[in-house]
Design a protein around this motif. Sequence first.
Motif, mmCIF file in Angstrom:
data_model
loop_
_atom_site.group_PDB
_atom_site.id
_atom_site.type_symbol
_atom_site.label_atom_id
_atom_site.label_comp_id
_atom_site.label_asym_id
_atom_site.label_seq_id
_atom_site.Cartn_x
_atom_site.Cartn_y
_atom_site.Cartn_z
ATOM 1 N N PRO A 1 -11.409 10.547 -11.846
ATOM 2 C CA PRO A 1 -11.266 10.570 -10.950
ATOM 3 C C PRO A 1 -12.022 11.410 -9.754
ATOM 4 O O PRO A 1 -12.093 12.450 -9.821
ATOM 5 N N ARG A 2 -12.065 10.655 -7.858
ATOM 6 C CA ARG A 2 -12.400 11.779 -6.967
ATOM 7 C C ARG A 2 -11.585 10.756 -6.104
ATOM 8 O O ARG A 2 -11.629 9.535 -6.042
ATOM 9 N N VAL A 3 -11.445 11.605 -5.410
ATOM 10 C CA VAL A 3 -9.992 11.842 -4.664
ATOM 11 C C VAL A 3 -10.570 12.150 -3.060
ATOM 12 O O VAL A 3 -10.680 13.334 -3.153
ATOM 13 N N GLY A 4 -10.637 11.506 -2.196
ATOM 14 C CA GLY A 4 -10.588 11.931 -0.665
ATOM 15 C C GLY A 4 -9.543 12.080 0.196
ATOM 16 O O GLY A 4 -8.141 11.040 -0.350
ATOM 17 N N LEU B 1 -5.566 9.495 -0.568
ATOM 18 C CA LEU B 1 -4.554 10.242 -0.168
ATOM 19 C C LEU B 1 -4.894 10.793 1.107
ATOM 20 O O LEU B 1 -5.191 11.713 1.742
ATOM 21 N N THR B 2 -3.572 10.064 1.137
ATOM 22 C CA THR B 2 -3.138 9.562 2.920
ATOM 23 C C THR B 2 -1.788 10.454 3.358
ATOM 24 O O THR B 2 -0.932 10.821 2.459
ATOM 25 N N MET B 3 -1.486 11.129 4.781
ATOM 26 C CA MET B 3 -0.085 11.593 4.624
ATOM 27 C C MET B 3 0.710 11.144 5.437
ATOM 28 O O MET B 3 1.588 11.644 5.173
ATOM 29 N N TYR B 4 1.105 10.345 5.774
ATOM 30 C CA TYR B 4 1.763 9.089 6.100
ATOM 31 C C TYR B 4 1.423 8.113 5.785
ATOM 32 O O TYR B 4 0.775 6.943 5.260
ATOM 33 N N HIS B 5 2.212 6.707 5.626
ATOM 34 C CA HIS B 5 2.974 5.531 5.392
ATOM 35 C C HIS B 5 1.950 4.439 5.902
ATOM 36 O O HIS B 5 0.716 4.371 5.182
ATOM 37 N N ASP B 6 1.635 4.417 7.094
ATOM 38 C CA ASP B 6 0.640 3.317 7.731
ATOM 39 C C ASP B 6 -0.829 3.503 7.709
ATOM 40 O O ASP B 6 -1.985 2.881 7.571
ATOM 41 N N GLN B 7 -1.342 4.993 7.330
ATOM 42 C CA GLN B 7 -2.256 5.567 7.462
ATOM 43 C C GLN B 7 -2.879 4.563 6.297
ATOM 44 O O GLN B 7 -4.089 4.662 7.216
ATOM 45 N N GLY B 8 -2.310 4.406 5.514
ATOM 46 C CA GLY B 8 -3.234 3.905 4.143
ATOM 47 C C GLY B 8 -2.596 2.662 4.157
ATOM 48 O O GLY B 8 -3.757 1.827 3.603
ATOM 49 N N ALA C 1 -10.590 17.290 -5.169
ATOM 50 C CA ALA C 1 -10.214 16.859 -4.011
ATOM 51 C C ALA C 1 -11.227 17.226 -3.055
ATOM 52 O O ALA C 1 -11.586 18.317 -3.530
ATOM 53 N N ASP C 2 -11.768 16.269 -2.329
ATOM 54 C CA ASP C 2 -12.239 16.421 -1.293
ATOM 55 C C ASP C 2 -11.570 15.912 0.399
ATOM 56 O O ASP C 2 -11.110 15.134 0.245
ATOM 57 N N GLY C 3 -11.916 17.247 1.335
ATOM 58 C CA GLY C 3 -11.924 16.744 2.548
ATOM 59 C C GLY C 3 -11.312 17.548 3.363
ATOM 60 O O GLY C 3 -11.330 18.963 2.467
ATOM 61 N N PRO C 4 -10.457 18.279 3.798
ATOM 62 C CA PRO C 4 -10.078 16.733 4.794
ATOM 63 C C PRO C 4 -11.492 15.565 5.550
ATOM 64 O O PRO C 4 -11.796 16.324 6.382
ATOM 65 N N GLU D 1 -8.012 -3.284 -6.621
ATOM 66 C CA GLU D 1 -9.201 -3.909 -7.229
ATOM 67 C C GLU D 1 -9.472 -2.047 -7.735
ATOM 68 O O GLU D 1 -9.300 -1.540 -8.171
ATOM 69 N N GLY D 2 -10.468 -1.983 -7.502
ATOM 70 C CA GLY D 2 -10.762 -0.486 -7.851
ATOM 71 C C GLY D 2 -10.705 1.044 -6.932
ATOM 72 O O GLY D 2 -11.030 1.767 -7.108
ATOM 73 N N LEU D 3 -9.873 0.710 -5.622
ATOM 74 C CA LEU D 3 -9.478 1.416 -4.913
ATOM 75 C C LEU D 3 -8.206 1.928 -5.132
ATOM 76 O O LEU D 3 -7.392 0.714 -4.425
ATOM 77 N N TRP D 4 -7.556 2.651 -4.922
ATOM 78 C CA TRP D 4 -6.368 3.326 -5.271
ATOM 79 C C TRP D 4 -6.077 4.221 -3.449
ATOM 80 O O TRP D 4 -6.907 4.647 -2.678
ATOM 81 N N ASN D 5 -4.620 4.028 -3.007
ATOM 82 C CA ASN D 5 -4.417 5.032 -1.858
ATOM 83 C C ASN D 5 -2.803 5.465 -2.463
ATOM 84 O O ASN D 5 -2.137 4.988 -3.382
ATOM 85 N N ALA D 6 -2.709 7.086 -2.116
ATOM 86 C CA ALA D 6 -1.891 7.713 -2.154
ATOM 87 C C ALA D 6 -1.017 8.018 -1.234
ATOM 88 O O ALA D 6 -2.438 8.292 -0.024
ATOM 89 N N ARG D 7 -0.158 8.759 -1.252
ATOM 90 C CA ARG D 7 0.346 9.070 0.109
ATOM 91 C C ARG D 7 1.103 10.882 0.183
ATOM 92 O O ARG D 7 1.887 10.131 -0.718
ATOM 93 N N VAL D 8 1.522 11.406 0.703
ATOM 94 C CA VAL D 8 2.235 12.557 0.718
ATOM 95 C C VAL D 8 3.379 11.921 1.195
ATOM 96 O O VAL D 8 4.219 12.703 0.519
ATOM 97 N N THR D 9 3.970 11.423 2.653
ATOM 98 C CA THR D 9 5.084 11.055 2.736
ATOM 99 C C THR D 9 4.675 10.050 2.942
ATOM 100 O O THR D 9 3.887 9.313 3.056
ATOM 101 N N SER D 10 5.701 9.575 3.035
ATOM 102 C CA SER D 10 6.594 7.699 2.888
ATOM 103 C C SER D 10 7.118 6.777 4.157
ATOM 104 O O SER D 10 7.545 6.687 4.584
ATOM 105 N N HIS D 11 8.449 6.944 3.283
ATOM 106 C CA HIS D 11 9.120 6.325 4.600
ATOM 107 C C HIS D 11 10.559 7.126 5.089
ATOM 108 O O HIS D 11 11.284 6.669 5.360
ATOM 109 N N ILE D 12 9.423 7.749 6.306
ATOM 110 C CA ILE D 12 9.803 8.518 6.819
ATOM 111 C C ILE D 12 9.501 8.360 8.663
ATOM 112 O O ILE D 12 8.618 7.563 8.735
ATOM 113 N N PRO D 13 10.422 8.772 8.994
ATOM 114 C CA PRO D 13 10.030 8.257 10.952
ATOM 115 C C PRO D 13 8.529 9.690 11.395
ATOM 116 O O PRO D 13 8.115 10.107 10.428
#
Length: 323
Positions: free
Chosen positions: A193-196, A254-261, A232-235, A149-161
């Motif tokens: 836009p507003r990004v945490g 914006l999360t740091m890894y895949h499952d975090q978001g 940007a605001d955070g972390p 819906e109105g909430l987005w999730n982005a990430r810095v790293t993705s498919h890595i251990p």
Amino acid sequence: MSASDSRPTLALAIGDPAGISPELTAKVIALPEVRQAAKVIVIGDRRVFDEGARIAAVQEKPEAFVDLGNLDPASIQRGVASREGGASALTNYRKALSMVSEGQAQAVCFTPFNKQAMRLAHPHYDDEIRFTATEIGFDGTATEFNILEGLWNARVTSHIPLKDVSAALSGAAIVEALELTTHALAAAGFNPPRVGVAALNPHAGDGGNFGREEIDVIEPAVRAARAKGLPADGPYPADTVFVRAKAGQFDAVLTMYHDQGQIAMKLLGFDRGVTLLGGFPFPICTPAHGTAYDIAGQGKANVGAARAALLLAAKMAAVATRH
């Protein structure tokens, strides 16, 4: 499409034929709100679509169809990944991408792929982002966004251990992810836009007691991003940043890894989530869920995520047209 028809055109590729993709395709193109938002060109084998429509008990016909004649549904075992099924999905997707590149559509959507089937058909297949970049000759940076819906999730790293995440984080990677996120949000009509930004460690590192990534990498990156005019605001601690976003403080996290978001987003609404391949010259959207082999052919497939994917693609294509 008539001269007075201002709707954007979406190229919709039928995904894996052994799962729920054919019935989802039939269901989603029949929705009045989708037909009102966009002209949808369905791409695939008409026999696969017709079988999906029969399963879904859908009578409405596609507004337009590109029949590739590339798969007899009788040759596919429902609920089983196969080279033939993966090859048909890849062919459909290639055609959808080429239609946008040739100016016949403004955005691409696809019903779910099965990665095992894709690799059987294309052994070097990694994921949709790399495949898309190769197909369209794109050498920029693209990433995956998950949207509910109105909430987005982005990430810095993705498919890595998980053990490699800390070493993969850098100020440059975080700033680049914030730039991509900001541009994608703006393309979807967020103004401003507003990004945490999520922390990596528990309690955002607790002042260095639980790790220094926040102090040494993430906080400086957020400052650098803000100096560039990025919102940007955070972390913020990862266990509270989505609470803030859900309450309306942020449009994206914006999360740091895949499952975090992914865990947070799927708990919020697994059957309504959308995956956007962002950073490409045009929107590419798909349901965030998979091919659901366990319920394929039963007419139970929930169309909510496919509906949201097409409506987001239509909105982004319309915003791009206005600009």
